[in-house]
Design an enzyme around this catalytic site. Sequence first.
Site, mmCIF file in Angstrom:
data_model
loop_
_atom_site.group_PDB
_atom_site.id
_atom_site.type_symbol
_atom_site.label_atom_id
_atom_site.label_comp_id
_atom_site.label_asym_id
_atom_site.label_seq_id
_atom_site.Cartn_x
_atom_site.Cartn_y
_atom_site.Cartn_z
ATOM 1 N N ASP A 1 23.809 49.518 -7.555
ATOM 2 C CA ASP A 1 22.623 50.331 -7.313
ATOM 3 C C ASP A 1 22.667 51.629 -8.113
ATOM 4 O O ASP A 1 23.701 52.017 -8.663
ATOM 5 C CB ASP A 1 22.518 50.679 -5.823
ATOM 6 C CG ASP A 1 22.281 49.460 -4.955
ATOM 7 O OD1 ASP A 1 21.587 48.534 -5.412
ATOM 8 O OD2 ASP A 1 22.789 49.431 -3.812
ATOM 9 N N TYR B 1 35.792 47.011 -4.011
ATOM 10 C CA TYR B 1 35.048 48.258 -4.121
ATOM 11 C C TYR B 1 35.891 49.385 -3.543
ATOM 12 O O TYR B 1 36.660 49.175 -2.592
ATOM 13 C CB TYR B 1 33.739 48.193 -3.335
ATOM 14 C CG TYR B 1 32.649 47.369 -3.964
ATOM 15 C CD1 TYR B 1 31.702 47.953 -4.798
ATOM 16 C CD2 TYR B 1 32.542 46.007 -3.709
ATOM 17 C CE1 TYR B 1 30.683 47.203 -5.361
ATOM 18 C CE2 TYR B 1 31.532 45.245 -4.273
ATOM 19 C CZ TYR B 1 30.603 45.852 -5.094
ATOM 20 O OH TYR B 1 29.590 45.104 -5.652
#
Length: 297
Positions: A57, A115
């Site tokens: 994003d 992540y």
Amino acid sequence: MARLRLTIAYKGTDLHGWQVQEHATRPRPRTVQGVLEPIVSRMAGEQVRLHAAGRTDAGVHADGQVAHVDIPDHKLDVDWQKAINAQLPDDICILDVRRAADDFHARFDALGKRYTYRLWLTRRFIPPKLHGQVWATGPLDVYAMDRAARHLAGTHDFAAFQNQGTDVTSTVRTVHAIRRCPSGTLPAGALLTYGEPYTSWRCTGTHPDQPPATAGHPLAGIGLELVWSFEGDGFLKQMVRNMMGLLVAVGRGALAADDVPGIMATLDRSRAPATAPACGLTLSEVYYPPCDYPYAR
């Protein structure tokens, strides 16, 4: 045609994510794919399309994004890494380029992803080098967060942690490991892995969640950086940021660690806390066979 595999790093602060926004009004938002594709297309002598392991994003960073692209066979002798990097802005970098199998797919061949999310435990100020790369939360009860993270690890239906805008057929995912890791400025030790024992570091201040009192500590009197790591076979839209938002809510005392199973059971996004900001999130690594990924089936 020959297929190349690219490993890419970028600072997402001034980028609107990975995916090119073809239908946006001009000037189009600046994206990683939108910067890279014209460069690679010019070098290839034809229009190409990059396919990424994950569409990060806006504001999200990457240290190990992977993409594949097909180029003409007669272009294989080009030093692609050097040539692309020579044309890139400072916030995007090609870390590696190698030839891949013709059927390699950056997204569908991935075994798992890792992540990381960076928190800064004071709001007094953020060091300039960390601007746009951490979430300044203020003090947190990291031990309560540890307990909450235990409930998130494993195989669950994560519908309560999926934001709208996806067409997945199943919201069941496996989070193999959640680790509270030391940053480069913290004492070593913190580790939380699903199904395994873990240890936690302690500060030298009057309370374990306050900055260290030791005058020589690089963060004495300033704050602490915490880095959380999430490994899984795949993640739903903004799932990591939603899990981080939950953990911070627990760390602030807005929720109890034991509230987590009940929230997950609702399968209702509105029952979970707000999404954590994009700025703290980094796509750190994507795993492919053959590799030593310990959770590969």
